[in-house]
Design a protein around this motif. Structure first.
Motif, PDB file in Angstrom:
ATOM      1  N   LEU A   1      -3.471   8.032  -1.731  1.00  0.00           N
ATOM      2  CA  LEU A   1      -2.243   8.448  -2.389  1.00  0.00           C
ATOM      3  C   LEU A   1      -2.528   8.820  -3.836  1.00  0.00           C
ATOM      4  O   LEU A   1      -3.340   8.172  -4.501  1.00  0.00           O
ATOM      5  N   VAL A   2      -1.856   9.845  -4.315  1.00  0.00           N
ATOM      6  CA  VAL A   2      -1.966  10.253  -5.714  1.00  0.00           C
ATOM      7  C   VAL A   2      -0.582  10.596  -6.231  1.00  0.00           C
ATOM      8  O   VAL A   2       0.342  10.886  -5.456  1.00  0.00           O
ATOM      9  N   ARG A   3      -0.428  10.569  -7.536  1.00  0.00           N
ATOM     10  CA  ARG A   3       0.828  10.991  -8.144  1.00  0.00           C
ATOM     11  C   ARG A   3       0.898  12.526  -8.134  1.00  0.00           C
ATOM     12  O   ARG A   3      -0.117  13.208  -7.942  1.00  0.00           O
ATOM     13  N   ASN A   4       2.076  13.041  -8.350  1.00  0.00           N
ATOM     14  CA  ASN A   4       2.272  14.488  -8.420  1.00  0.00           C
ATOM     15  C   ASN A   4       3.019  14.805  -9.722  1.00  0.00           C
ATOM     16  O   ASN A   4       4.206  14.483  -9.824  1.00  0.00           O
ATOM     17  N   PRO A   5       2.299  15.353 -10.715  1.00  0.00           N
ATOM     18  CA  PRO A   5       0.941  15.898 -10.721  1.00  0.00           C
ATOM     19  C   PRO A   5      -0.134  14.814 -10.850  1.00  0.00           C
ATOM     20  O   PRO A   5       0.172  13.680 -11.188  1.00  0.00           O
ATOM     21  N   THR A   6      -1.381  15.231 -10.614  1.00  0.00           N
ATOM     22  CA  THR A   6      -2.484  14.285 -10.718  1.00  0.00           C
ATOM     23  C   THR A   6      -3.716  14.962 -11.300  1.00  0.00           C
ATOM     24  O   THR A   6      -3.805  16.195 -11.353  1.00  0.00           O
ATOM     25  N   TYR A   7      -4.655  14.155 -11.726  1.00  0.00           N
ATOM     26  CA  TYR A   7      -5.931  14.619 -12.283  1.00  0.00           C
ATOM     27  C   TYR A   7      -6.705  15.396 -11.219  1.00  0.00           C
ATOM     28  O   TYR A   7      -6.870  14.913 -10.086  1.00  0.00           O
ATOM     29  N   ILE A   8      -7.181  16.579 -11.565  1.00  0.00           N
ATOM     30  CA  ILE A   8      -7.849  17.419 -10.565  1.00  0.00           C
ATOM     31  C   ILE A   8      -9.179  16.830 -10.104  1.00  0.00           C
ATOM     32  O   ILE A   8      -9.687  17.202  -9.047  1.00  0.00           O
ATOM     33  N   GLY A   9      -9.738  15.882 -10.871  1.00  0.00           N
ATOM     34  CA  GLY A   9     -10.987  15.258 -10.452  1.00  0.00           C
ATOM     35  C   GLY A   9     -10.842  14.473  -9.160  1.00  0.00           C
ATOM     36  O   GLY A   9     -11.774  14.428  -8.347  1.00  0.00           O
ATOM     37  N   ILE A  10      -9.682  13.858  -8.935  1.00  0.00           N
ATOM     38  CA  ILE A  10      -9.500  13.077  -7.710  1.00  0.00           C
ATOM     39  C   ILE A  10      -9.356  13.994  -6.501  1.00  0.00           C
ATOM     40  O   ILE A  10      -9.892  13.719  -5.425  1.00  0.00           O
ATOM     41  N   THR A  11      -8.651  15.118  -6.671  1.00  0.00           N
ATOM     42  CA  THR A  11      -8.523  16.043  -5.546  1.00  0.00           C
ATOM     43  C   THR A  11      -9.857  16.721  -5.254  1.00  0.00           C
ATOM     44  O   THR A  11     -10.189  16.977  -4.095  1.00  0.00           O
ATOM     45  N   GLY A  12     -10.643  16.983  -6.304  1.00  0.00           N
ATOM     46  CA  GLY A  12     -11.971  17.546  -6.093  1.00  0.00           C
ATOM     47  C   GLY A  12     -12.893  16.572  -5.385  1.00  0.00           C
ATOM     48  O   GLY A  12     -13.640  16.952  -4.469  1.00  0.00           O
ATOM     49  N   ALA A  13     -12.856  15.295  -5.782  1.00  0.00           N
ATOM     50  CA  ALA A  13     -13.684  14.277  -5.137  1.00  0.00           C
ATOM     51  C   ALA A  13     -13.274  14.089  -3.686  1.00  0.00           C
ATOM     52  O   ALA A  13     -14.122  13.903  -2.799  1.00  0.00           O
ATOM     53  N   ALA A  14     -11.972  14.140  -3.421  1.00  0.00           N
ATOM     54  CA  ALA A  14     -11.494  14.009  -2.052  1.00  0.00           C
ATOM     55  C   ALA A  14     -11.959  15.183  -1.197  1.00  0.00           C
ATOM     56  O   ALA A  14     -12.386  15.005  -0.050  1.00  0.00           O
ATOM     57  N   ALA A  15     -11.910  16.391  -1.756  1.00  0.00           N
ATOM     58  CA  ALA A  15     -12.375  17.562  -1.016  1.00  0.00           C
ATOM     59  C   ALA A  15     -13.870  17.459  -0.717  1.00  0.00           C
ATOM     60  O   ALA A  15     -14.328  17.792   0.385  1.00  0.00           O
ATOM     61  N   ALA A  16     -14.636  16.976  -1.697  1.00  0.00           N
ATOM     62  CA  ALA A  16     -16.078  16.877  -1.527  1.00  0.00           C
ATOM     63  C   ALA A  16     -16.473  15.835  -0.489  1.00  0.00           C
ATOM     64  O   ALA A  16     -17.562  15.927   0.104  1.00  0.00           O
ATOM     65  N   THR A  17     -15.614  14.862  -0.259  1.00  0.00           N
ATOM     66  CA  THR A  17     -15.934  13.784   0.676  1.00  0.00           C
ATOM     67  C   THR A  17     -15.072  13.842   1.938  1.00  0.00           C
ATOM     68  O   THR A  17     -15.084  12.896   2.738  1.00  0.00           O
ATOM     69  N   ALA A  18     -14.333  14.926   2.117  1.00  0.00           N
ATOM     70  CA  ALA A  18     -13.495  15.130   3.302  1.00  0.00           C
ATOM     71  C   ALA A  18     -12.486  14.019   3.492  1.00  0.00           C
ATOM     72  O   ALA A  18     -12.233  13.564   4.619  1.00  0.00           O
ATOM     73  N   VAL A  19     -11.907  13.557   2.415  1.00  0.00           N
ATOM     74  CA  VAL A  19     -10.848  12.549   2.469  1.00  0.00           C
ATOM     75  C   VAL A  19      -9.515  13.240   2.169  1.00  0.00           C
ATOM     76  O   VAL A  19      -9.408  14.016   1.220  1.00  0.00           O
ATOM     77  N   GLU A  20      -8.516  12.916   2.960  1.00  0.00           N
ATOM     78  CA  GLU A  20      -7.220  13.569   2.800  1.00  0.00           C
ATOM     79  C   GLU A  20      -6.430  12.928   1.661  1.00  0.00           C
ATOM     80  O   GLU A  20      -6.435  11.713   1.468  1.00  0.00           O
ATOM     81  N   VAL A  21      -5.739  13.781   0.909  1.00  0.00           N
ATOM     82  CA  VAL A  21      -4.887  13.348  -0.193  1.00  0.00           C
ATOM     83  C   VAL A  21      -3.426  13.503   0.214  1.00  0.00           C
ATOM     84  O   VAL A  21      -3.043  14.494   0.845  1.00  0.00           O
ATOM     85  N   HIS A  22      -2.613  12.514  -0.163  1.00  0.00           N
ATOM     86  CA  HIS A  22      -1.168  12.602   0.067  1.00  0.00           C
ATOM     87  C   HIS A  22      -0.473  12.372  -1.265  1.00  0.00           C
ATOM     88  O   HIS A  22      -0.626  11.322  -1.889  1.00  0.00           O
ATOM     89  N   ALA A  23       0.293  13.363  -1.714  1.00  0.00           N
ATOM     90  CA  ALA A  23       0.974  13.266  -3.000  1.00  0.00           C
ATOM     91  C   ALA A  23       2.267  12.480  -2.865  1.00  0.00           C
ATOM     92  O   ALA A  23       3.047  12.677  -1.923  1.00  0.00           O
ATOM     93  N   LEU A  24       2.514  11.579  -3.810  1.00  0.00           N
ATOM     94  CA  LEU A  24       3.754  10.822  -3.844  1.00  0.00           C
ATOM     95  C   LEU A  24       4.926  11.743  -4.200  1.00  0.00           C
ATOM     96  O   LEU A  24       4.749  12.749  -4.885  1.00  0.00           O
TER      97      LEU A  24
END
Length: 434
Positions: free
Chosen positions: A128-151
């Motif tokens: 889970l991440v806030r909306n908006p959120t730091y782009i580093g977390i979405t980039g890390a999630a993309a790099a590790t194939a982990v799904e992000v869900h925005a609050l």
């Protein structure tokens, strides 16, 4: 919670955040004379005490406890300055910790890429991440194939947002495993989570066995108000992994960060040890280890400062406060209080503030603003998962001197005034000299 080594997970949610930095770098390259109010980096005052002599001294200081020859080898995967980092976190941030549960990483970004797949090992696991959120977390999630869900940011209170997210995910046969937060001077908003909100979030996370990834790069950049304890200090059940970095307190170039785990994971010490070992094993596959030479430099400085950086950081904090004050004053001068729908927040620390503007500020607006007025800003839309941030701008004041902040805000006010067709007194105020 299962601890896995393989890379698994779903697709990343979001709006193409991974290309944001490339776009901004291109704009900066195309307009080298433009004033940048986009880059969230420390100011030059942070480096004024660093020279070849001081670096040599720190290396020598550290080598008294570790033979210099060892610094040329790979070194311990979990790091060689873990005890010093744990002591500094305890002294400066008040987080009770120990070296045996601290992993030294290559910047905080590596800490994210190590933790996410371990916390979200199965298909359907999400962070889970806030909306908006730091782009580093979405980039890390993309790099590790982990799904992000925005609050859902239309709901008041993060605890309520968590509850709705968990309920929604359950209907989709997905499960939240972790939540990423920057409680102190958030990037991008500059906001601070109150003590009460931190406690209610921890209660919700304990109830749902949700791990908190607490990122605290800006915590020591406080300009006013009382210090609020980090969530890791308030954690009574063992659900907070504390992420730290020396990019904002020593220098980005040292590329030293850390992930510090709680004593137990939801009361289970064996599970925490298993998670720690899995993170270290993953690091051995990704970067092998963090540069012992860079660790020795940081370690020597920490030894010299008795594992506290607050006095060391004071000149940089004072300069950043001055920059913030200059930006706030210039915003008040350039944008009229009445007649123009423009407003901004008053951050009590950190590197950023948010400006709400009466136009949609997107990539095209960034380019036009740089072309026409010679100033580069960061749209909040770049950090968002939907259209809720389309009329907001993140302004960074950390690395820009006051005179350029004055000129940059004046230029931005001219651009907004022209784009929105402000006339009369409001338009005259927007274009008044600094």
């Amino acid at each position: 919670m299962e601890i896995a080594v393989g890379f698994t997970g779903g697709m990343m949610a979001g709006t193409g955040n991974v290309s944001v930095m490339n776009f901004l770098n291109e704009v900066a390259e195309n307009y080298p004379a433009a004033i940048s109010l986009a880059a969230g980096r420390p100011g030059k005052q942070l480096f004024e005490s660093i020279d070849a002599e001081s670096v040599s001294r720190w290396m020598t200081t550290f080598s008294r406890q570790a033979p210099v020859s060892n610094l040329w080898q790979y070194g311990r995967t979990a790091g060689i300055i873990h005890e010093l980092i744990a002591r500094q976190i305890s002294r400066d941030d008040g987080v009770p910790t120990a070296g045996d549960r601290t992993v030294v990483t290559t910047g905080c970004q590596e800490a994210l890429t190590l933790c996410l797949p371990q916390l979200c090992p199965e298909m359907g696991d999400v962070v889970l991440v806030r909306n908006p959120t730091y782009i580093g977390i979405t980039g890390a999630a993309a790099a590790t194939a982990v799904e992000v869900h925005a609050l859902d940011n239309t709901i008041v209170g993060i605890e309520a947002q968590i509850e709705k997210a968990i309920e929604q995910l359950a209907t989709e046969k997905r499960r939240a495993r972790a939540i990423y937060l920057v409680p102190d001077f958030d990037n991008p908003t500059g906001e601070v989570l109150s003590l009460e909100e931190r406690k209610t979030i921890l209660t919700a996370c304990a109830r749902h066995h949700l791990v908190v990834l607490e990122d605290n790069p800006y915590g020591m950049y406080r300009y006013e108000g009382d210090i609020i304890p980090p969530m890791a200090k308030l954690d009574e059940v063992g659900c907070v992994i504390y992420l730290s970095t020396y990019s904002k307190t020593i220098a980005p170039a040292v590329r030293i960060g850390a992930a510090t785990l709680p004593e137990t994971l939801f009361g289970n010490r064996t599970m925490r040890i298993a998670l720690f070992d899995a993170i270290v094993e993953r690091k051995s596959f990704v970067t092998v280890n963090t540069s012992p030479l860079c660790q020795a430099m940081v370690g020597g400085l920490l030894m010299e400062r008795d594992c506290s950086l607050r006095d060391w950081l004071r000149p940089a904090v004072d300069a950043c406060r001055r920059n913030r004050d200059a930006m706030l004053a210039q915003l008040a001068k350039c944008f009229p209080a009445n007649g123009v729908p423009v407003c901004w927040n008053h951050p009590k620390g950190g590197f950023f503030l948010c400006l709400d503007v009466p136009l949609r500020f997107d990539a095209q607006a960034v380019t036009e603003c740089a072309t026409q007025e010679g100033v580069i800003v960061m749209p909040m839309a770049f950090f968002s998962f939907d259209a809720t941030q389309d009329h907001r701008i993140r302004l960074a004041f950390s690395a820009t001197e006051p005179e350029r902040i004055h000129a940059g805000i004046m230029a931005l006010s001219r651009f907004i005034g022209r784009r929105c067709g402000f006339t009369g007194q409001a338009h005259m105020r927007l274009q008044s000299p600094s």
